[in-house]
Design a protein around this motif. Sequence first.
Motif, PDB file in Angstrom:
ATOM      1  N   LYS A 104       9.266   1.617  10.996  1.00  0.00           N
ATOM      2  CA  LYS A 104       8.904   1.299   9.621  1.00  0.00           C
ATOM      3  C   LYS A 104      10.126   0.887   8.805  1.00  0.00           C
ATOM      4  CE  LYS A 104       4.654   3.628   8.745  1.00  0.00           C
ATOM      5  NZ  LYS A 104       3.955   4.613   7.962  1.00  0.00           N
ATOM      6  N   ASN A 105      11.294   1.545   9.058  1.00  0.00           N
ATOM      7  CA  ASN A 105      12.460   1.297   8.225  1.00  0.00           C
ATOM      8  C   ASN A 105      12.971  -0.135   8.326  1.00  0.00           C
ATOM      9  OD1 ASN A 105      12.575   3.753   7.022  1.00  0.00           O
ATOM     10  ND2 ASN A 105      13.808   4.670   8.657  1.00  0.00           N
ATOM     11  N   ALA A 106      12.661  -0.808   9.422  1.00  0.00           N
ATOM     12  CA  ALA A 106      13.147  -2.154   9.623  1.00  0.00           C
ATOM     13  C   ALA A 106      12.375  -3.181   8.803  1.00  0.00           C
ATOM     14  CB  ALA A 106      13.061  -2.511  11.108  1.00  0.00           C
ATOM     15  N   SER A 107      11.130  -2.883   8.517  1.00  0.00           N
ATOM     16  CA  SER A 107      10.284  -3.852   7.815  1.00  0.00           C
ATOM     17  C   SER A 107      10.193  -3.482   6.332  1.00  0.00           C
ATOM     18  CB  SER A 107       8.898  -3.845   8.444  1.00  0.00           C
ATOM     19  OG  SER A 107       8.403  -2.532   8.428  1.00  0.00           O
ATOM     20  N   PRO A 108       9.769  -4.462   5.470  1.00  0.00           N
ATOM     21  CA  PRO A 108       9.635  -4.121   4.044  1.00  0.00           C
ATOM     22  C   PRO A 108       8.547  -3.073   3.838  1.00  0.00           C
ATOM     23  CG  PRO A 108       8.823  -6.348   4.476  1.00  0.00           C
ATOM     24  CD  PRO A 108       9.420  -5.847   5.755  1.00  0.00           C
ATOM     25  N   SER A 109       8.705  -2.298   2.790  1.00  0.00           N
ATOM     26  CA  SER A 109       7.694  -1.259   2.501  1.00  0.00           C
ATOM     27  C   SER A 109       6.352  -1.917   2.207  1.00  0.00           C
ATOM     28  CB  SER A 109       8.113  -0.452   1.285  1.00  0.00           C
ATOM     29  OG  SER A 109       9.329   0.170   1.547  1.00  0.00           O
ATOM     30  N   GLN A 110       5.334  -1.187   2.580  1.00  0.00           N
ATOM     31  CA  GLN A 110       3.995  -1.743   2.386  1.00  0.00           C
ATOM     32  C   GLN A 110       3.057  -0.704   1.763  1.00  0.00           C
ATOM     33  OE1 GLN A 110       1.406  -2.664   5.786  1.00  0.00           O
ATOM     34  NE2 GLN A 110       1.465  -4.800   5.119  1.00  0.00           N
ATOM     35  N   VAL A 111       2.278  -1.138   0.773  1.00  0.00           N
ATOM     36  CA  VAL A 111       1.313  -0.251   0.099  1.00  0.00           C
ATOM     37  C   VAL A 111      -0.086  -0.829   0.283  1.00  0.00           C
ATOM     38  CG1 VAL A 111       0.602   0.753  -2.111  1.00  0.00           C
ATOM     39  CG2 VAL A 111       3.031   0.415  -1.636  1.00  0.00           C
ATOM     40  N   LEU A 112      -0.978   0.027   0.742  1.00  0.00           N
ATOM     41  CA  LEU A 112      -2.383  -0.394   0.857  1.00  0.00           C
ATOM     42  C   LEU A 112      -3.146   0.173  -0.338  1.00  0.00           C
ATOM     43  CD1 LEU A 112      -5.040  -1.364   2.253  1.00  0.00           C
ATOM     44  CD2 LEU A 112      -4.972   0.746   3.592  1.00  0.00           C
ATOM     45  N   ALA A 136     -10.877  -4.717  -8.708  1.00  0.00           N
ATOM     46  CA  ALA A 136      -9.884  -5.691  -8.243  1.00  0.00           C
ATOM     47  C   ALA A 136      -8.716  -5.829  -9.215  1.00  0.00           C
ATOM     48  CB  ALA A 136     -10.548  -7.044  -8.053  1.00  0.00           C
ATOM     49  N   ASP A 137      -8.967  -5.556 -10.495  1.00  0.00           N
ATOM     50  CA  ASP A 137      -7.905  -5.698 -11.499  1.00  0.00           C
ATOM     51  C   ASP A 137      -6.743  -4.750 -11.215  1.00  0.00           C
ATOM     52  OD1 ASP A 137      -9.368  -7.609 -12.839  1.00  0.00           O
ATOM     53  OD2 ASP A 137     -10.325  -6.155 -14.165  1.00  0.00           O
ATOM     54  N   SER A 138      -7.078  -3.520 -10.824  1.00  0.00           N
ATOM     55  CA  SER A 138      -6.023  -2.530 -10.542  1.00  0.00           C
ATOM     56  C   SER A 138      -5.130  -3.020  -9.406  1.00  0.00           C
ATOM     57  CB  SER A 138      -6.645  -1.186 -10.159  1.00  0.00           C
ATOM     58  OG  SER A 138      -7.395  -0.699 -11.221  1.00  0.00           O
ATOM     59  N   ALA A 139      -5.759  -3.528  -8.351  1.00  0.00           N
ATOM     60  CA  ALA A 139      -5.001  -4.018  -7.202  1.00  0.00           C
ATOM     61  C   ALA A 139      -4.115  -5.198  -7.618  1.00  0.00           C
ATOM     62  CB  ALA A 139      -5.962  -4.431  -6.090  1.00  0.00           C
ATOM     63  N   GLU A 140      -4.650  -6.030  -8.492  1.00  0.00           N
ATOM     64  CA  GLU A 140      -3.896  -7.210  -8.933  1.00  0.00           C
ATOM     65  C   GLU A 140      -2.653  -6.792  -9.733  1.00  0.00           C
ATOM     66  OE1 GLU A 140      -6.468 -10.166 -10.638  1.00  0.00           O
ATOM     67  OE2 GLU A 140      -4.761 -11.356 -11.332  1.00  0.00           O
ATOM     68  N   VAL A 141      -2.829  -5.794 -10.572  1.00  0.00           N
ATOM     69  CA  VAL A 141      -1.700  -5.303 -11.379  1.00  0.00           C
ATOM     70  C   VAL A 141      -0.620  -4.733 -10.458  1.00  0.00           C
ATOM     71  CG1 VAL A 141      -1.000  -3.553 -13.075  1.00  0.00           C
ATOM     72  CG2 VAL A 141      -3.112  -4.843 -13.425  1.00  0.00           C
ATOM     73  N   LEU A 142      -1.041  -3.893  -9.517  1.00  0.00           N
ATOM     74  CA  LEU A 142      -0.063  -3.271  -8.603  1.00  0.00           C
ATOM     75  C   LEU A 142       0.632  -4.336  -7.750  1.00  0.00           C
ATOM     76  CD1 LEU A 142      -1.978  -0.056  -7.463  1.00  0.00           C
ATOM     77  CD2 LEU A 142      -0.139  -0.234  -9.143  1.00  0.00           C
ATOM     78  N   HIS A 143      -0.135  -5.328  -7.352  1.00  0.00           N
ATOM     79  CA  HIS A 143       0.437  -6.404  -6.539  1.00  0.00           C
ATOM     80  C   HIS A 143       1.535  -7.121  -7.332  1.00  0.00           C
ATOM     81  CE1 HIS A 143       0.640  -9.675  -3.671  1.00  0.00           C
ATOM     82  NE2 HIS A 143       0.524 -10.530  -4.686  1.00  0.00           N
ATOM     83  N   ARG A 168       7.552  -7.881  -7.428  1.00  0.00           N
ATOM     84  CA  ARG A 168       8.874  -8.017  -8.058  1.00  0.00           C
ATOM     85  C   ARG A 168       9.879  -7.041  -7.476  1.00  0.00           C
ATOM     86  NH1 ARG A 168       8.230  -6.172 -13.416  1.00  0.00           N
ATOM     87  NH2 ARG A 168      10.117  -7.206 -14.148  1.00  0.00           N
ATOM     88  N   LYS A 169       9.364  -5.961  -6.904  1.00  0.00           N
ATOM     89  CA  LYS A 169      10.263  -4.928  -6.360  1.00  0.00           C
ATOM     90  C   LYS A 169      10.473  -5.103  -4.858  1.00  0.00           C
ATOM     91  CE  LYS A 169       8.476  -1.577  -9.724  1.00  0.00           C
ATOM     92  NZ  LYS A 169       9.585  -0.996 -10.464  1.00  0.00           N
ATOM     93  N   GLY A 170       9.918  -6.167  -4.314  1.00  0.00           N
ATOM     94  CA  GLY A 170      10.089  -6.430  -2.885  1.00  0.00           C
ATOM     95  C   GLY A 170       9.220  -5.562  -1.999  1.00  0.00           C
ATOM     96  N   VAL A 171       8.175  -4.995  -2.570  1.00  0.00           N
ATOM     97  CA  VAL A 171       7.247  -4.162  -1.777  1.00  0.00           C
ATOM     98  C   VAL A 171       5.969  -4.968  -1.544  1.00  0.00           C
ATOM     99  CG1 VAL A 171       5.877  -2.028  -1.734  1.00  0.00           C
ATOM    100  CG2 VAL A 171       8.168  -2.026  -2.747  1.00  0.00           C
ATOM    101  N   GLU A 172       5.533  -4.976  -0.311  1.00  0.00           N
ATOM    102  CA  GLU A 172       4.328  -5.738   0.025  1.00  0.00           C
ATOM    103  C   GLU A 172       3.078  -4.915  -0.318  1.00  0.00           C
ATOM    104  OE1 GLU A 172       2.365  -7.579   4.022  1.00  0.00           O
ATOM    105  OE2 GLU A 172       4.546  -7.226   4.049  1.00  0.00           O
ATOM    106  N   THR A 173       2.092  -5.569  -0.863  1.00  0.00           N
ATOM    107  CA  THR A 173       0.823  -4.845  -1.104  1.00  0.00           C
ATOM    108  C   THR A 173      -0.322  -5.572  -0.400  1.00  0.00           C
ATOM    109  OG1 THR A 173       0.371  -6.064  -3.138  1.00  0.00           O
ATOM    110  CG2 THR A 173       1.453  -3.930  -3.385  1.00  0.00           C
TER     111      THR A 173
END
Lengths: 124, 562
Positions: free
Chosen positions: A2-10, A16-23, A28-33
Amino acid sequence: MKNASPSQVLIVDANADSAEVLHAVFQRKGVETISARQPQKGIQLARSCDPDVIVLDVESLSGEDISTDDFLDSNKEQPARLLLLGNLRQQEKESGSDAILAKPYHFAALIRKIEGLLVDSRAA
Amino acid sequence: MASLFVIQGPDQGKRFNLAQVCVSLGRDTTNTIRLNDTEVSRQHAEIRQDDVGDGYHVVDLNSSNGTFINDARRDRHELQSGDRLKIGATLMIFTGTDVNVSHNTDNVELISSMNQGEKSRIVKSLRHDGQFDKEEEGVSPWLARARSNLQVMYRTSLAVSHTLDIDELLLRIMELIFEWVEADRGCILLTDRDTSALEPKVRHNRPGTPDEEKLSISKTITDYVMSNSEGVLTSDASEDERFDAARSIVTMGVREAIAVPMQGRYGIVGLIYIDTYTAPGKTLRGMSPKFNEEHLKLMVAIGHQAALAVEDTSYYSAMVQAERLAAIGQTIAGLSHSVKNILQGIRGGSYLIEEGLKASETDLIQKGWGIVERNQEKISRLVLDMLTYSKEREPEMAPADLCQVVGEVIELMNSRATELNVTLKWEPVAELPSFVFDSTSMHHAILNVVTNAIDACDEVENGIVEVTVEYDVDEKLISTVVKDNGKGISEQDLARVFVVFESTKGNRGTGLGLPVTQKIAQEHGGEITAESKPGKGSTFRLTWPAVLAEEFNEALVGEKRE
């Protein structure tokens, strides 16, 4: 690893609005959603993508034959940190999740919780 | 499912389903059924399901005031449907699970008079009305009285069966009594549920008796009737040993009185009182008694009939109230759910705007504003749906171009479709005549169906929503058909898509869109139908009678000429 790849949040949330906001915030923080509106699809993504953190809105489970335990069991080798959103019953509170955030929540608080869990996940 | 329905007490009108094997009743919050009754013990009783699962029994948990089944105190009792369970001041009716009862009517047949086996002949007939009054010669006085009494009871039964308004019911009973007995004054008092005090509900005077004169009813009589559950007749109260002479009702000018309890199934609900009266200063000499024992017996029977009707009416009112509260609860829950989701979106959008302003990032501000705007649109549509659903209105019928209305909906929904990667197909019909309909409400109806179709295609590969307009010249029907290849609706859910606050769209749905569309279709004399296959998609067809604009205009011209 996991440490080698970018962090990911499911994000599993019927809103859908909540997911869009978090995305937008985590991009911007380099975390994949990645996101799912249906819990069934959420379980599939949890198994196939192996995220660091799962953010689960428990309301999205209503009427579905899926429980929070299914998300905890989605990856037995490297379990993701599970953050539950909503007004939980005692049984759900004791389900073994890593964090809980009651509704209504402020997005700043939600983002801080997710970031904290990402740090824990990477440190483990 | 077995249940308890509260017919008396602070929780009146509530229905408790016995969903668990063991259901506890009491005042404490830990009980499955919590009763807001101070006379109920903290842990009062339990209702336990039998091992077989089709029977229930109640067990008293050493409560202070006991558990009563059909007025008898019981520690343990096997419950039957219709049993009255009383704990504290709370009276409940138990309804068990359905039992298969045979109502076999196969062996009942109606045979014609031509049938050989039919030997009966009519020897006497009696109409349901009037004929009780006919006097026949040679009939004994006893039989005549019995008939008269039967007539009174019959008319009382009719009176109590025709109304659900308690005041109206009591007034009718009072009028009936006055038709039958020569009373001067009368009153019906009902027991107040909270204070147990008798409250006068109806007063009646014989014509000629001054209305403004105060009707003082002896508490001696009412206390006796209520505490002994007995009707009393007094022809000269000062000599009646049941009453204290010092408080004699004679001091109030009453010569004779009848007071009977209104004895219902579950207790005394009130009291009926009549008397003959002599105004102060007038002489009693030469006046013959007007009340006798027969009057008393009949009054007791009337009191019982009236009490049953009062109980039934209260029971019905409690049921209506319970249903009304349930409907209000469902409405509030449905609306709260929708508003909560909209607020969540606005909160998220605002957060992005705030972050964008802090970091001077226009993209973030734009994204946030897009979310806020979308939710503003959602809330305005929710309000519009609520208004349309709740208001009874006549559609404003005027000639309009249906293709233009549908085209406007498509234009409005294009951005939403693009956002969800859904292809929105629409081909206007060439040379479609102009029809008469309410274009504003039909726009609303079609918009709801198209929105649903687009949402159904979300997360579906190659989602397509196709909108068409059809004109059936022979049947004189006009239809707007919305077809999608989305996730589809299960047979079970399809049956409930037009039920208010039932949404298959989860958090995105308000459960109002399709009921509103159905209402608009019905206002136009039309209907909306739905077909769907899970995994394949759905088709919604909005159809209403086609009224050609030219016919409408001709009719208008004709009306003006007339």
